[in-house]
Design a protein around this motif. Structure first.
Motif, PDB file in Angstrom:
ATOM      1  N   UNK A   1       3.442   6.104  -1.065  1.00 40.48           N
ATOM      2  CA  UNK A   1       2.654   4.951  -0.640  1.00 40.48           C
ATOM      3  C   UNK A   1       2.763   3.804  -1.635  1.00 40.48           C
ATOM      4  N   UNK A   2       2.801   4.092  -2.930  1.00 42.84           N
ATOM      5  CA  UNK A   2       2.895   3.017  -3.915  1.00 42.84           C
ATOM      6  C   UNK A   2       4.179   2.218  -3.729  1.00 42.84           C
ATOM      7  N   UNK A   3       5.295   2.927  -3.593  1.00 37.81           N
ATOM      8  CA  UNK A   3       6.558   2.213  -3.368  1.00 37.81           C
ATOM      9  C   UNK A   3       6.545   1.531  -2.008  1.00 37.81           C
ATOM     10  N   UNK A   4       5.976   2.174  -0.999  1.00 36.50           N
ATOM     11  CA  UNK A   4       5.926   1.566   0.338  1.00 36.50           C
ATOM     12  C   UNK A   4       5.200   0.225   0.288  1.00 36.50           C
ATOM     13  N   UNK A   5       4.123   0.147  -0.454  1.00 36.96           N
ATOM     14  CA  UNK A   5       3.387  -1.112  -0.552  1.00 36.96           C
ATOM     15  C   UNK A   5       4.200  -2.168  -1.311  1.00 36.96           C
ATOM     16  N   UNK A   6       4.938  -1.752  -2.331  1.00 38.25           N
ATOM     17  CA  UNK A   6       5.785  -2.707  -3.039  1.00 38.25           C
ATOM     18  C   UNK A   6       6.889  -3.241  -2.134  1.00 38.25           C
ATOM     19  N   UNK A   7       7.514  -2.324  -1.404  1.00 37.92           N
ATOM     20  CA  UNK A   7       8.585  -2.734  -0.492  1.00 37.92           C
ATOM     21  C   UNK A   7       8.040  -3.666   0.594  1.00 37.92           C
ATOM     22  N   UNK A   8       6.877  -3.301   1.155  1.00 33.26           N
ATOM     23  CA  UNK A   8       6.290  -4.148   2.206  1.00 33.26           C
ATOM     24  C   UNK A   8       5.990  -5.541   1.676  1.00 33.26           C
TER      25      UNK A   8
ATOM     26  N   UNK B   1       8.297   1.080  13.891  1.00 34.03           N
ATOM     27  CA  UNK B   1       8.764   2.446  13.629  1.00 34.03           C
ATOM     28  C   UNK B   1       9.221   2.529  12.181  1.00 34.03           C
ATOM     29  N   UNK B   2       8.554   3.357  11.411  1.00 32.96           N
ATOM     30  CA  UNK B   2       8.834   3.463   9.977  1.00 32.96           C
ATOM     31  C   UNK B   2       8.504   4.866   9.488  1.00 32.96           C
TER      32      UNK B   2
ATOM     33  N   UNK C   1       1.595   3.232   6.929  1.00 33.90           N
ATOM     34  CA  UNK C   1       0.272   2.963   6.342  1.00 33.90           C
ATOM     35  C   UNK C   1       0.239   1.582   5.705  1.00 33.90           C
ATOM     36  N   UNK C   2       1.308   1.225   4.988  1.00 32.88           N
ATOM     37  CA  UNK C   2       1.362  -0.109   4.388  1.00 32.88           C
ATOM     38  C   UNK C   2       1.404  -1.191   5.460  1.00 32.88           C
ATOM     39  N   UNK C   3       2.197  -0.980   6.514  1.00 29.84           N
ATOM     40  CA  UNK C   3       2.295  -1.978   7.578  1.00 29.84           C
ATOM     41  C   UNK C   3       0.972  -2.162   8.309  1.00 29.84           C
ATOM     42  N   UNK C   4       0.200  -1.088   8.454  1.00 30.53           N
ATOM     43  CA  UNK C   4      -1.081  -1.184   9.158  1.00 30.53           C
ATOM     44  C   UNK C   4      -2.015  -2.185   8.496  1.00 30.53           C
ATOM     45  N   UNK C   5      -1.934  -2.326   7.172  1.00 29.24           N
ATOM     46  CA  UNK C   5      -2.776  -3.287   6.468  1.00 29.24           C
ATOM     47  C   UNK C   5      -2.391  -4.721   6.840  1.00 29.24           C
ATOM     48  N   UNK C   6      -1.096  -4.966   6.986  1.00 26.70           N
ATOM     49  CA  UNK C   6      -0.641  -6.296   7.403  1.00 26.70           C
ATOM     50  C   UNK C   6      -0.988  -6.555   8.869  1.00 26.70           C
TER      51      UNK C   6
END
Length: 495
Positions: A297-304, A356-357, A363-368
């Protein structure tokens, strides 16, 4: 596109002009059979196959739904168009490169798409729940504000793209000098494959490097072969009294060493599996997470956050394209932060989108998605696209900056997967920075291809290359249009 493989940016290098071509870094190479920059291939991008009404949300494919429902704020209707950029603003005559100076001037004047104005600034307090902590981006740490306004910025983003990707200019020249590329081509012009055989270099890396050197103005491409331009003969051949190599050497050592190793076949992208799925390596880059199907999740949020930062203006502009008229349910494959799905849903209330991810990216995309106030029309579905079945029930599949992460064999596999997932009449959309038909420009797109070579398993494409991949999977009605900045949209239909 993944996280950049390099650290901070070097000072902007002076751009070379392609010898004898007059190319100063264009925006979209038209299709070989296109009369102008707008649509290639003729006909409407999306025939009127689908009713424009919205499909019931309950009918959407099963999967991971957006977890934060919020009230929808629809875009205001009836905005007055101001300073729009026509799709056919730039022409390319067969056999000649286009001149993008009017288009670049339009970028500098301000709004690029009809009906847009300056973006609203909403800094918000530090404890605003819409602000997401982001660490490890670039050289420092900071906070990234989740956007709630999806209006076009008042200025185009090509200058920042030009700055960011200028980091590859000098290493491309210094590595070519060190490996004898200029000297070999001065002895005898050669194609990328021929040169790779002569010097013992990796063919894909050789082609990407030669294309960037040509975009910089140091090589001249002709009928698939490359030869040095006058600037290279004067300043980059060691027996010239004007040789600059001693001055250029030693700058950008990290990128220089990385490019040299990749050209020599060391630590490059792994070969795809026999069926086309990507090979695995353990370099720690984000592309490895997608290839392996694992990202935390940490990297996913950075990438997002990184993807959102360079994609938002392009996403807002893309949503205004008429290509999506008639599409009712769209699957955004590898959608990152979801900014394209969000922008499309806000622009088109009848459209339902799914990102689709991988699970952490969902989870990161849901915040956006929640911040974009489209949770009732945009959701996510967690799928490892290289190992799990793709969901069906969509009339369009969308990929932005996805295919450029992968080698041709993997993109052919992605095309086949998309073809199988779509119904007859369904459409595929590819959103990428296209190279000119000869691959040797625009300069920034050629440097973006270098970034993909060094940091992912891929490269940027020409329109004929994408056409070949799509037709190979069975798609037809292939068309292209310029959307924003250096970006283009390529679309095709499943018969």
């Amino acid at each position: 596109m993944q996280e950049g493989p390099h650290g901070g940016l070097e000072p902007l290098q002076a751009r070379g002009r392609q010898a004898g071509k007059g190319d100063r870094g264009g925006v979209l190479p038209a299709a070989p059979d296109a009369a102008g920059l707008g649509r290639a291939g003729g006909g409407a991008v999306v025939p009127g196959r689908h009713a424009p009404g919205a499909a019931p949300h309950a009918d959407r494919p099963s999967g991971r739904q957006a977890r934060h429902p919020a009230a929808v704020q629809r875009l205001r209707q009836g905005r007055a168009a101001r300073g729009g950029l026509p799709h056919r603003a730039v022409r390319q005559v067969a056999g000649h490169r286009h001149d993008d100076r009017p288009l670049r001037a339009a970028h500098e004047r301000g709004p690029l798409v009809p009906g847009v104005g300056p973006a609203r600034q909403s800094p918000g307090p530090v404890d605003d729940p819409r602000r997401l902590a982001v660490s490890g981006l670039g050289q420092g740490e900071g906070m990234s504000t989740l956007p709630t306004s999806y209006e076009m910025p008042s200025s185009g983003d090509t200058p920042i793209w030009d700055l960011w990707l200028s980091i590859h200019y000098q290493p491309a020249v210094t590595v070519a000098d060190e490996l004898g590329i200029f000297a070999a081509l001065n002895e005898a012009p050669a194609s990328a494959d021929d040169l790779a055989r002569r010097l013992g270099l990796e063919p894909r890396a050789t082609l990407t490097t030669l294309r960037l050197l040509a975009a910089l103005g140091f090589l001249i491409p002709h009928e698939g072969r490359f030869q040095p331009a006058d600037a290279a003969r004067l300043y980059l051949l060691r027996d010239s009294p004007y040789y600059w190599g001693y001055m250029l050497g030693g700058r950008n050592p990290t990128i220089h060493e990385r490019l040299r190793d990749v050209l020599q076949g060391k630590n490059g992208a792994p070969r795809p599996d026999p069926d086309g799925r990507p090979g695995l390596r353990r370099s720690g880059g984000s592309v490895d997470a997608w290839a392996s199907g694992q990202i935390d999740l940490e990297r996913a949020r950075r990438v997002a956050a990184a993807m959102q930062s360079h994609s938002l203006p392009a996403a807002i502009a893309l949503a205004r394209s008429p290509a999506f008229a008639g599409v009712s349910r769209l699957l955004d494959v590898g959608g990152g932060s979801g900014c394209y799905a969000i922008a499309l849903a806000r622009r088109r209330p009848e459209l339902r989108c799914t990102v689709m991810e991988l699970p952490a990216m969902c989870e990161a995309a849901s915040e956006y998605i929640e911040a974009g106030e489209v949770s009732d029309r945009v959701d996510t579905v967690a799928v490892d696209m290289f190992r799990e079945p793709w969901p069906t029930g969509y009339d369009a599949l969308f990929f932005s900056n996805v295919w450029h992460d992968w080698q041709f064999e993997t993109c052919a596999w992605l095309a086949r997967q998309a073809f199988d997932a779509l119904p007859s009449g369904g459409r595929i959309f590819l959103h990428e920075m296209l190279l000119q038909d000869d691959g040797c420009g625009p300069l920034t797109a050629a440097s973006f291809s270098m970034l993909m070579l060094l940091g992912t398993q891929g490269q940027q494409f020409t329109l004929p290359e994408l056409r070949g991949l799509l037709e190979g999977a069975g798609f037809a009605e292939i068309e292209a249009e310029h959307t924003y900045g250096y970006y283009s949209l390529v679309s095709a239909a499943k018969p």
